[in-house]
Design an enzyme around this catalytic site. Structure first.
Site, PDB file in Angstrom:
ATOM      1  N   ASP A 121      64.409  75.163  21.199  1.00 17.33           N
ATOM      2  CA  ASP A 121      65.447  74.376  20.550  1.00 17.33           C
ATOM      3  C   ASP A 121      65.089  72.913  20.756  1.00 17.33           C
ATOM      4  O   ASP A 121      64.820  72.497  21.885  1.00 17.33           O
ATOM      5  CB  ASP A 121      66.808  74.684  21.172  1.00 17.33           C
ATOM      6  CG  ASP A 121      67.912  73.862  20.544  1.00 17.33           C
ATOM      7  OD1 ASP A 121      68.112  73.997  19.328  1.00 17.33           O
ATOM      8  OD2 ASP A 121      68.540  73.089  21.272  1.00 17.33           O
ATOM      9  N   ASP A 178      69.845  74.864  25.468  1.00 19.73           N
ATOM     10  CA  ASP A 178      70.862  74.369  26.401  1.00 19.73           C
ATOM     11  C   ASP A 178      72.247  74.338  25.788  1.00 19.73           C
ATOM     12  O   ASP A 178      73.219  74.042  26.477  1.00 19.73           O
ATOM     13  CB  ASP A 178      70.494  72.973  26.916  1.00 19.73           C
ATOM     14  CG  ASP A 178      70.458  71.940  25.796  1.00 19.73           C
ATOM     15  OD1 ASP A 178      70.529  72.344  24.608  1.00 19.73           O
ATOM     16  OD2 ASP A 178      70.362  70.740  26.095  1.00 19.73           O
TER      17      ASP A 178
END
Length: 790
Positions: free
Chosen positions: A307, A547
């Site tokens: 990501d 996250d």
């Protein structure tokens, strides 16, 4: 305390409990006192290392030797004690490391007490506490919603249903769920072991040694060995008692001598030690391994899905430009300031806007809000100005809010191509709760944000490229913008980003596109999950890093989930590895540690299982030829210690950068079977020749000594093969083991202790000659095996 044993709680006070009310509940024991467990308890560790199948087998054999005597033949019993002690000590060290790291990464929910919100440890929460919630927060106890502002909670960890649930005051919340959008607060209705959180924490944070190809393969091998031992033991005891007419004590000693070396007792221990030391080493680098096999799993990964936000870029952002499309800059800035003030839990983009426009809201007052959602790609607010006029505003991705072909999108793509993020501030003509609120919006301004690249990201991506691990950047941001960021980091294929909205729906078709591309933008949370599944359907071992809340579904489904320490509590709950230092650059250390474990355990497994193979073969040959078993337990204890036990311990902990290979059992057995067969046949031939040479001279010790010399020399050559490629310490390790055996042969009291006596010259030199011939055969077989794929 049960619910019926206490009075019904009063209506929740939004200010939270008072200090006196907290003390009262603590006195009643209504505290969330479930300890954070990151590992097995000390008692479990001791039991797990003492009460094993192989300790039981060898323990019984040791007791038999204690009865039959002499104690010299029970040396393997002291090895059991030493090995078990080492296993306990190493796991306790790993437990200490894990426990300290778990405290660093422990969730600290915001709790209101005496009207003031403050972060508290989960163990300090009491019944009826008011706990605040924001995007990414995990519900740590069960409760009931008292405040909700667009609050959406994902309960997939509990129900398996991926769609978030809208929560309103009075609705229940379950521990283990987490917030994906909006904010709110709830009162704790169940704490401690009554809450589902107790069970979740037990499963999510357990120190475990399961689900590992290494351990599964070793267990499979040892299961077969256990079943083989039973008929061999029966055959040996019958052969020694009734064919050779030994007295029962000698027959038992010879039987035990044949059975003990079949058990690769140190292999499971060394695997546990290697994993445990891996945890300690990674712990020093602020890497929390929540499941031990994750070290092994990441070493086997061939695809890493990243990501962008929080992984390749730092969490912070900066506003670099405000391009006004309608009106003046002061007006747009005041709206943005009001937008920021309306959100108590801003994401990184909105925080950058708050930092840029901290004041100047110019009398705007928020009367309604729509929190940002990664599925929507925008947030909204209804703002009333100083004159009492209300207007609806949207802030989000331009290519989502504007229709394709809109003239303003050209400028957005230009910024995206430079790696900048662009948000559109637009005025809507419909209320926030209207499903078609985006229709007919009026663009007001473009906010240009610059992300901060992680200084170590480029080096980490290069490492994965060198290790033939494919990196896929999967982001919810604009594909062109993500591609520009990846291009700055020199990721191969970054100049051809793919818009995920154009990905095919079919798994096979999606997998083809994924294998050919490196950068994917505008990916929804569900698509991230689908992309992980599509790659896995093609046989890829996939790791997912992230996250944010939008990464949770993909983290759960990936072979290995990696979360940043600063990430949401939801991501840390489902990830196997948490990078507490928030450094993507720690991942190569995890990969290297996994490769060290896998490579070294495979290496020493060859030693242990070669011994198992030749031990089984020797026992069968003894029964078939109807001769005394050539070894006493003390002989094989000496051989095992010098050619396997001591070297294996050092080799298991040595550096190893070999790439992890699949099919552990097949790879080990294709080495151990031919090596063990050659060693067993050569040793038995030496034994038969020595029996003929010394026959009638009462020299059973001489026959055994000749066979022991042959087996030692052959085992040393196996060790020399396993120790390659040579380094100075490996050469010294092999030489030291040889000198140890030589010391036994030349020291009178050691000769007597181990009953080793080389008689004459013909017998010993014959033993050496057969060992040399067998070693040549070993070398040829090894070269043939090493050239052929597993």
């Amino acid at each position: 305390m049960s619910d019926h044993a206490r009075p019904s709680p009063p209506q929740a006070n939004p200010q939270g409990l008072t200090t006196a009310e907290v003390a009262e509940r603590m006195a009643r024991g209504e505290v969330n006192d479930v300890p954070v467990r990151s590992s097995r308890s000390t008692a479990d560790i001791v039991r797990g290392n003492v009460f094993t199948r192989f300790n039981a087998i060898l323990g019984v054999l040791f007791l038999i030797i204690v009865v039959a005597g002499p104690i010299q033949d029970g040396l393997f019993g002291f090895v059991i004690i030493a090995n078990t002690a080492i296993g306990i000590i190493q796991e306790l060290r790993a437990k200490k490391t894990l426990d300290s790291l778990a405290l660093i990464g422990e969730a600290k929910p915001t709790v209101r007490r005496d009207g003031t919100p403050a972060p508290l440890s989960t163990s300090e929460i009491v019944l009826d506490d008011v706990i605040e919630l924001g995007p990414g927060d995990k519900c740590v106890v069960d409760g009931e919603v008292v405040e909700a502002d667009g609050l959406e909670i994902d309960e997939s960890l509990l129900t398996g249903e991926a769609d978030p649930v809208v929560k309103r005051p009075g609705d229940p919340v379950m521990s283990g769920s987490f917030v994906v959008a909006g904010s709110g607060a709830f009162t704790a209705t169940k704490v401690g072991r009554q809450a589902y959180a107790a069970q979740l924490a037990e499963e999510a944070s357990r120190f475990t040694l399961v689900h590992s190809e290494l351990r599964t393969g070793i267990s499979q091998i040892l299961k077969y060995v256990t079943w083989m031992m039973i008929p061999v033991a029966i055959g040996l005891i019958v052969s020694q008692l009734y064919v050779e007419n030994h007295d029962w004590r000698e027959a038992v000693r010879r039987m035990v001598g044949g059975i003990v070396p079949m058990v690769p007792e140190g292999l499971v221990l060394l695997t546990s030690i290697a994993f445990a030391i891996g945890v300690i080493r990674l712990g020093r680098k602020q890497c929390l391994v929540q499941e031990l096999p994750a070290i092994e799993g990441l070493a086997r990964v061939d695809t890493v899905c990243l990501d962008k936000t929080g992984t390749l870029t730092e969490g912070g952002m900066d506003v670099t430009e405000l391009r006004v499309l309608d009106g003046d800059e002061t007006y747009a800035a005041s709206v943005l300031a009001a937008f920021g003030a309306a959100d108590p839990r801003p994401n990184a983009s909105l925080q950058a806007i708050i930092d840029a426009y901290p004041d100047g809201s110019d009398g705007w007052h928020c009367t309604g809000s729509l929190p940002f959602s990664s599925a929507r790609k925008y947030s909204g607010a209804t703002l009333r100005d100083a004159h009492g006029e209300s207007r609806t505003w949207l802030l989000g991705a331009p290519d989502v809010l504007l229709p394709p072909g809109h003239p303003e999108l050209a400028g957005v793509d230009e910024h995206g191509a430079r790696g900048l993020r662009v948000l559109l501030l637009a005025r809507a003509t419909k209320p926030l709760d209207d499903p078609s609120v985006m229709d007919g919006i009026e663009p007001t301004a473009l906010v240009v944000l610059e992300q901060r690249l992680r200084g170590d990201a480029a080096e980490t991506l290069r490492y994965f490229a060198e290790q033939n691990v494919s990196a896929k950047v999967i982001s919810g941001d604009n594909a062109v913008s993500v591609g520009a960021v990846a291009a700055k980091l020199e990721l191969p294929g970054a100049h051809s980003p793919v818009d995920a909205r154009r990905l095919p729906a079919g798994r096979d078709e999606m997998a083809k596109v994924l294998e050919g591309g490196s950068v994917f933008g505008r990916v929804t949370p569900q698509q991230k999950r689908d992309m992980v599944g599509a790659l896995q359907s093609r046989g890829h071992n996939v790791a997912m890093t992230g996250d944010g809340v939008n990464d949770v579904l993909a983290l759960k489904d990936a072979d290995i989930g990696v979360s940043m320490g600063s990430g949401s509590e939801a991501t840390k709950a489902v990830a196997q590895i948490v990078l507490l230092n928030n450094s993507f650059a720690t991942l190569p250390s995890v990969v290297a540690e996994g490769r060290r474990v896998i490579g070294n355990i495979t290496r020493v497994s060859n030693l242990f299982l070669t011994k198992t193979v030749y031990s089984v073969l020797l026992a069968l040959l003894v029964v078939i030829w109807r001769v005394p078993y050539p070894f006493l337990p003390r002989h094989l204890t000496l051989l095992s210690t010098l050619t396997i036990g001591v070297p294996a311990f050092f080799l298991a902990l040595a550096p190893n950068r070999e790439r992890a290979q699949p099919h552990f059992v097949r790879r080990v057995m294709r080495f151990a079977l031919p090596m063990g067969v050659i060693a067993g046949i050569a040793t038995f031939v030496t034994y038969l020749i020595a029996r003929h040479h010394y026959h009638g001279a009462g020299e059973l010790d001489a026959e055994t000594s000749a066979a022991t010399l042959t087996l030692f020399l052959i085992s040393m050559w196996v060790l020399a093969i396993i120790a390659r490629p040579y380094t100075w310490w490996r050469i010294w390790l092999v030489l030291a083991m040889g000198l140890g055996f030589l010391a036994v042969l030349v020291t009178p009291w050691l000769q007597a202790f181990f009953k080793l006596k080389l008689v004459g010259t013909e017998g010993p030199w014959t033993a050496v000659g057969i060992a040399v011939a067998a070693s040549v055969a070993l070398e040829l077989v090894w070269r043939w095996i090493s050239r052929r794929p597993a």
